[in-house]
Design a protein around this motif. Structure first.
Motif, PDB file in Angstrom:
ATOM      1  N   THR A  42      22.099  16.400  68.682  1.00  0.00           N
ATOM      2  CA  THR A  42      21.103  16.154  69.725  1.00  0.00           C
ATOM      3  C   THR A  42      21.453  14.864  70.470  1.00  0.00           C
ATOM      4  O   THR A  42      21.789  13.855  69.847  1.00  0.00           O
ATOM      5  CB  THR A  42      19.708  16.018  69.072  1.00  0.00           C
ATOM      6  OG1 THR A  42      19.498  17.155  68.241  1.00  0.00           O
ATOM      7  CG2 THR A  42      18.620  15.952  70.130  1.00  0.00           C
ATOM      8  N   TYR A  96      41.720  14.306  60.176  1.00  0.00           N
ATOM      9  CA  TYR A  96      41.703  14.924  61.507  1.00  0.00           C
ATOM     10  C   TYR A  96      43.060  15.528  61.886  1.00  0.00           C
ATOM     11  O   TYR A  96      43.120  16.375  62.778  1.00  0.00           O
ATOM     12  CB  TYR A  96      41.277  13.895  62.565  1.00  0.00           C
ATOM     13  CG  TYR A  96      39.783  13.707  62.657  1.00  0.00           C
ATOM     14  CD1 TYR A  96      39.094  12.912  61.752  1.00  0.00           C
ATOM     15  CD2 TYR A  96      39.044  14.333  63.660  1.00  0.00           C
ATOM     16  CE1 TYR A  96      37.719  12.746  61.831  1.00  0.00           C
ATOM     17  CE2 TYR A  96      37.663  14.164  63.747  1.00  0.00           C
ATOM     18  CZ  TYR A  96      37.021  13.373  62.840  1.00  0.00           C
ATOM     19  OH  TYR A  96      35.660  13.219  62.919  1.00  0.00           O
ATOM     20  N   ARG A 153      15.367  11.757  54.945  1.00  0.00           N
ATOM     21  CA  ARG A 153      15.600  10.836  56.054  1.00  0.00           C
ATOM     22  C   ARG A 153      14.300  10.509  56.799  1.00  0.00           C
ATOM     23  O   ARG A 153      13.532  11.396  57.142  1.00  0.00           O
ATOM     24  CB  ARG A 153      16.634  11.427  57.018  1.00  0.00           C
ATOM     25  CG  ARG A 153      18.019  11.366  56.402  1.00  0.00           C
ATOM     26  CD  ARG A 153      19.039  12.044  57.250  1.00  0.00           C
ATOM     27  NE  ARG A 153      18.797  13.455  57.361  1.00  0.00           N
ATOM     28  CZ  ARG A 153      19.502  14.273  58.136  1.00  0.00           C
ATOM     29  NH1 ARG A 153      20.477  13.792  58.857  1.00  0.00           N
ATOM     30  NH2 ARG A 153      19.235  15.545  58.160  1.00  0.00           N
ATOM     31  N   LYS A 213      13.160  10.719  66.227  1.00  0.00           N
ATOM     32  CA  LYS A 213      14.107  10.045  67.139  1.00  0.00           C
ATOM     33  C   LYS A 213      14.278  10.794  68.457  1.00  0.00           C
ATOM     34  O   LYS A 213      14.556  10.186  69.482  1.00  0.00           O
ATOM     35  CB  LYS A 213      15.464   9.841  66.465  1.00  0.00           C
ATOM     36  CG  LYS A 213      16.234  11.131  66.342  1.00  0.00           C
ATOM     37  CD  LYS A 213      17.693  10.910  66.046  1.00  0.00           C
ATOM     38  CE  LYS A 213      18.372  12.191  65.635  1.00  0.00           C
ATOM     39  NZ  LYS A 213      18.642  13.143  66.677  1.00  0.00           N
ATOM     40  N   TYR A 221      23.361  19.074  57.399  1.00  0.00           N
ATOM     41  CA  TYR A 221      22.406  20.187  57.457  1.00  0.00           C
ATOM     42  C   TYR A 221      22.759  21.157  58.585  1.00  0.00           C
ATOM     43  O   TYR A 221      22.566  22.352  58.466  1.00  0.00           O
ATOM     44  CB  TYR A 221      20.986  19.661  57.649  1.00  0.00           C
ATOM     45  CG  TYR A 221      20.460  18.965  56.421  1.00  0.00           C
ATOM     46  CD1 TYR A 221      19.841  19.682  55.412  1.00  0.00           C
ATOM     47  CD2 TYR A 221      20.619  17.597  56.253  1.00  0.00           C
ATOM     48  CE1 TYR A 221      19.380  19.054  54.271  1.00  0.00           C
ATOM     49  CE2 TYR A 221      20.159  16.959  55.113  1.00  0.00           C
ATOM     50  CZ  TYR A 221      19.540  17.695  54.123  1.00  0.00           C
ATOM     51  OH  TYR A 221      19.091  17.077  52.987  1.00  0.00           O
ATOM     52  N   VAL A 222      23.271  20.621  59.692  1.00  0.00           N
ATOM     53  CA  VAL A 222      23.623  21.483  60.823  1.00  0.00           C
ATOM     54  C   VAL A 222      25.040  22.042  60.671  1.00  0.00           C
ATOM     55  O   VAL A 222      25.261  23.254  60.696  1.00  0.00           O
ATOM     56  CB  VAL A 222      23.510  20.694  62.156  1.00  0.00           C
ATOM     57  CG1 VAL A 222      24.160  21.449  63.298  1.00  0.00           C
ATOM     58  CG2 VAL A 222      22.044  20.420  62.481  1.00  0.00           C
ATOM     59  N   GLN A 268      25.613  12.889  62.906  1.00  0.00           N
ATOM     60  CA  GLN A 268      24.261  12.374  63.145  1.00  0.00           C
ATOM     61  C   GLN A 268      24.220  11.486  64.391  1.00  0.00           C
ATOM     62  O   GLN A 268      25.223  10.853  64.730  1.00  0.00           O
ATOM     63  CB  GLN A 268      23.724  11.629  61.917  1.00  0.00           C
ATOM     64  CG  GLN A 268      24.475  10.400  61.471  1.00  0.00           C
ATOM     65  CD  GLN A 268      25.589  10.725  60.476  1.00  0.00           C
ATOM     66  OE1 GLN A 268      26.443  11.567  60.737  1.00  0.00           O
ATOM     67  NE2 GLN A 268      25.608  10.023  59.360  1.00  0.00           N
ATOM     68  N   THR A 269      23.057  11.459  65.062  1.00  0.00           N
ATOM     69  CA  THR A 269      22.899  10.670  66.299  1.00  0.00           C
ATOM     70  C   THR A 269      21.624   9.828  66.206  1.00  0.00           C
ATOM     71  O   THR A 269      20.648  10.086  66.912  1.00  0.00           O
ATOM     72  CB  THR A 269      22.835  11.596  67.531  1.00  0.00           C
ATOM     73  OG1 THR A 269      21.886  12.654  67.269  1.00  0.00           O
ATOM     74  CG2 THR A 269      24.170  12.216  67.862  1.00  0.00           C
ATOM     75  N   ASP A 308      34.620  16.143  57.479  1.00  0.00           N
ATOM     76  CA  ASP A 308      33.579  15.148  57.241  1.00  0.00           C
ATOM     77  C   ASP A 308      34.245  13.891  56.703  1.00  0.00           C
ATOM     78  O   ASP A 308      35.330  13.958  56.119  1.00  0.00           O
ATOM     79  CB  ASP A 308      32.537  15.662  56.242  1.00  0.00           C
ATOM     80  CG  ASP A 308      31.183  14.982  56.417  1.00  0.00           C
ATOM     81  OD1 ASP A 308      30.228  15.644  56.855  1.00  0.00           O
ATOM     82  OD2 ASP A 308      31.093  13.765  56.134  1.00  0.00           O
TER      83      ASP A 308
HETATM   84  N1  LIG Z   1      18.728  18.375  60.425  1.00  0.00           N
HETATM   85  C1  LIG Z   1      18.217  19.223  61.286  1.00  0.00           C
HETATM   86  O1  LIG Z   1      17.351  20.019  60.924  1.00  0.00           O
HETATM   87  C2  LIG Z   1      18.683  19.258  62.735  1.00  0.00           C
HETATM   88  C3  LIG Z   1      18.194  20.259  63.572  1.00  0.00           C
HETATM   89  C4  LIG Z   1      18.631  20.313  64.888  1.00  0.00           C
HETATM   90  C5  LIG Z   1      19.505  19.338  65.364  1.00  0.00           C
HETATM   91  N2  LIG Z   1      19.932  18.344  64.527  1.00  0.00           N
HETATM   92  C6  LIG Z   1      20.852  17.363  65.081  1.00  0.00           C
HETATM   93  O2  LIG Z   1      22.157  17.645  64.582  1.00  0.00           O
HETATM   94  C7  LIG Z   1      22.890  16.429  64.348  1.00  0.00           C
HETATM   95  C8  LIG Z   1      23.322  16.384  62.898  1.00  0.00           C
HETATM   96  O3  LIG Z   1      22.188  16.384  62.069  1.00  0.00           O
HETATM   97  P1  LIG Z   1      22.302  16.671  60.513  1.00  0.00           P
HETATM   98  O4  LIG Z   1      20.909  16.773  60.007  1.00  0.00           O
HETATM   99  O5  LIG Z   1      23.250  17.757  60.243  1.00  0.00           O
HETATM  100  O6  LIG Z   1      22.956  15.274  60.036  1.00  0.00           O
HETATM  101  P2  LIG Z   1      23.638  14.980  58.619  1.00  0.00           P
HETATM  102  O7  LIG Z   1      23.531  13.526  58.416  1.00  0.00           O
HETATM  103  O8  LIG Z   1      23.079  15.916  57.588  1.00  0.00           O
HETATM  104  O9  LIG Z   1      25.155  15.400  58.847  1.00  0.00           O
HETATM  105  C9  LIG Z   1      26.041  14.664  59.608  1.00  0.00           C
HETATM  106  C10 LIG Z   1      27.382  14.666  58.900  1.00  0.00           C
HETATM  107  O10 LIG Z   1      28.344  14.083  59.759  1.00  0.00           O
HETATM  108  C11 LIG Z   1      29.245  13.328  58.975  1.00  0.00           C
HETATM  109  N3  LIG Z   1      29.964  12.362  59.809  1.00  0.00           N
HETATM  110  C12 LIG Z   1      29.501  11.203  60.334  1.00  0.00           C
HETATM  111  N4  LIG Z   1      30.450  10.617  61.068  1.00  0.00           N
HETATM  112  C13 LIG Z   1      31.529  11.420  61.023  1.00  0.00           C
HETATM  113  C14 LIG Z   1      32.823  11.371  61.595  1.00  0.00           C
HETATM  114  N5  LIG Z   1      33.199  10.332  62.379  1.00  0.00           N
HETATM  115  N6  LIG Z   1      33.694  12.370  61.332  1.00  0.00           N
HETATM  116  C15 LIG Z   1      33.330  13.419  60.532  1.00  0.00           C
HETATM  117  N7  LIG Z   1      32.122  13.523  59.975  1.00  0.00           N
HETATM  118  C16 LIG Z   1      31.225  12.541  60.217  1.00  0.00           C
HETATM  119  C17 LIG Z   1      28.359  12.702  57.916  1.00  0.00           C
HETATM  120  O11 LIG Z   1      29.091  12.267  56.792  1.00  0.00           O
HETATM  121  C18 LIG Z   1      27.386  13.848  57.609  1.00  0.00           C
HETATM  122  O12 LIG Z   1      27.828  14.644  56.529  1.00  0.00           O
HETATM  123  C19 LIG Z   1      21.954  15.303  64.773  1.00  0.00           C
HETATM  124  O13 LIG Z   1      22.198  14.976  66.105  1.00  0.00           O
HETATM  125  C20 LIG Z   1      20.570  15.930  64.656  1.00  0.00           C
HETATM  126  O14 LIG Z   1      19.637  15.318  65.500  1.00  0.00           O
HETATM  127  C21 LIG Z   1      19.563  18.298  63.221  1.00  0.00           C
END
Ligand SMILES: NC(=O)c1ccc[n+]([C@@H]2O[C@H](COP(=O)([O-])OP(=O)(O)OC[C@H]3O[C@@H](n4cnc5c(N)ncnc54)[C@H](O)[C@@H]3O)[C@@H](O)[C@H]2O)c1
Length: 438
Positions: A136, A85, A346, A279, A23-24, A99-100, A43
């Motif tokens: 985050t 990579y 989620r 979280k 999403y980010v 993701q965290t 990814d």
């Molecule tokens: N979703 C939100 O609205 C939002 C808003 C602000 C901040 N955040 C923060 O941003 C971060 C990401 O959130 P998100 O919602 O985008 O998560 P997400 O799960 O939608 O995306 C994370 C992506 O990272 C990929 N990934 C995981 N391990 C990997 C690796 N080793 N190498 C390459 N790719 C890898 C996953 O396959 C996934 O597609 C989190 O820390 C979250 O707290 C999210």
């Protein structure tokens, strides 16, 4: 080295990579590509990469502008996506948005995804590149985890082999591009000079203000703003329970309270979900545990976590009024995503509600227009059920003809946990209960 990087950012010859295209990361990668930077998206999800390289949007739900943007930047060859990579050897600026999550039991972060990404990146990272964590993080994590992991994987030192920053995101599903473009941002740098280069870089996609600061402050700002929201929602939820007990109406109450200067009471609801708010409260306090016995944040978490159980009790009580025991009831759940008009499931409170209902031996059917598994016909889910429970304020439910929908039920019980029904909605003979209304 930094001045060379700044020049390459200014003339857009810098190559950009975004690791983690969720999403980010996905909208961020698209926007830097659109701004004129050759961009690599990375990814581990091969299917997602294949979809993206075909110019297709993997995110469902209402996400204005994203599908067109992906098709455009992929079509023009500006954004290339990969699982390898090794493709990042020439990259100058790397944004990390994996993701965290936290551990369900002890509420502490483990950073498996972050460590994996930084370890794979470090093996190919070119000298002098800037690595910015957008994910985050618990305050203190860039120094405790990010820098040591990169130093180990690159074999070099921060400030020499690579530079580090933290620029947390403020997006939310449904408003990804809008928030990215318009919201103010906090750019925390390993040094003030790094923060300035970050400002220069983000200026290419951000119209809002970019405040430069240090790493810890950037970590604190993000986790505090989400913990603040969690606590405020818990407050609204607790007041909703008080209103129910006393025969009040929390929806009118909050409107009147908010007329008092400095009061901004949020909406109560069926619970708080998603990958952020639940979280990030825990992330804020994670590294201060030895020194601070936090009270407010864990209590707020407990209040919000308990809301699905409260909605379950409302449902059971209304069914009893109609002479239906929960173990013989068919429950129609309306909404499975954690957020209105999103496909993001989620940590959704709907799952907690469903589990409680199933533990009480009810049969549960689910509808959600944006979630693949459940996106059939709402009428089919409602027909013959003993209770309809609105858990998410999707447009389809807001715009529904509830007088007709209630007719489809076998027992006319309607529970509105999101204030979706029009004010003054009446259904003679039905048990209609609205969260926060006594
Ligand atoms: N979703 C939100 O609205 C939002 C808003 C602000 C901040 N955040 C923060 O941003 C971060 C990401 O959130 P998100 O919602 O985008 O998560 P997400 O799960 O939608 O995306 C994370 C992506 O990272 C990929 N990934 C995981 N391990 C990997 C690796 N080793 N190498 C390459 N790719 C890898 C996953 O396959 C996934 O597609 C989190 O820390 C979250 O707290 C999210």
């Amino acid at each position: 080295m930094l001045s060379d990087l700044a020049r390459r950012i200014e003339d857009k010859s810098a190559v950009v990579s975004v690791i983690g295209l969720g999403y980010v990361g996905l909208p961020v990668a698209c926007m830097f590509a659109q701004a004129g930077f050759q961009t690599w998206g990375v990814d581990v999800a091969a299917e997602r990469i294949a979809m993206l390289n075909a110019g297709k949007n993997p995110i469902e739900g209402k996400e204005p502008g994203l599908a067109e943007l992906i098709a455009d930047v992929v079509g023009r060859g500006r954004l290339k996506c990969t699982t390898d990579y090794a493709d990042l050897r020439d990259v100058d600026v790397v944004l990390v948005s994996v993701q965290t999550p936290i551990d369900e039991d002890d509420h502490l972060p483990r950073y498996a995804h972050l460590r994996a990404a930084l370890t794979a990146l470090g093996a190919v990272l070119k000298c002098g590149a800037l690595v910015v964590i957008e994910s985050t993080l618990a305050p203190g994590t860039v120094h405790k985890v990010v820098i040591p992991t990169l130093e180990a994987s690159t074999g070099g030192k921060v400030g020499e082999a690579f530079f580090v920053g933290h620029c947390p995101e403020r997006v939310m599903p449904g408003r990804l591009i809008h928030n990215l473009t318009n919201m103010d941002r906090v750019a925390g740098g390993w040094s003030p000079e790094v923060a300035e280069v970050m400002r220069l870089f983000y200026r290419n996609i951000v119209r809002g203000q970019i405040d430069t600061t240090d790493l810890l402050m950037a970590e604190l700002v993000k986790t505090t703003e989400n913990a603040y929201r969690d606590v405020q929602i818990a407050f609204a939820n607790e007041v909703a329970l008080v209103c129910e007990a006393l025969g009040g109406d929390v929806w009118t109450l909050r409107e009147l309270v908010n007329k008092s200067p400095g009061r901004v009471m949020l909406y109560p609801g069926a619970g708080v979900g998603g990958h952020c708010i639940p979280k990030d409260s825990w992330l804020l306090i994670a590294n201060a545990r030895d020194a601070v016995e936090a009270q407010v944040i864990p209590s707020a978490r407990a209040v919000n976590r308990a809301m699905p159980a409260h909605v379950a009790s409302m449902t059971e009580a209304a069914l009893i009024e109609c002479g239906v025991a929960i173990e013989h009831a068919v429950i129609a759940v309306l909404g499975y995503a954690y957020l209105a008009n999103s496909d993001d499931t989620r940590d959704t409170p709907s799952q907690a509600f469903i589990e409680i209902m199933r533990e009480r031996a009810a049969e549960v059917r689910v509808h959600d227009p944006y979630v693949h598994e459940f996106n059939g016909d709402a009428a089919a889910v409602l027909r013959g059920a003993d209770a309809a429970v609105i858990l998410v304020a999707h447009d389809e439910y807001v715009d529904a003809d509830w007088t007709a929908w209630i007719e489809l039920l076998r027992t006319p019980v309607l529970i509105d946990a999101r204030h979706v029904l029009p004010d003054g909605f009446r259904a003679p003979g039905a048990q209609v209960r609205v969260l926060g209304k006594g």
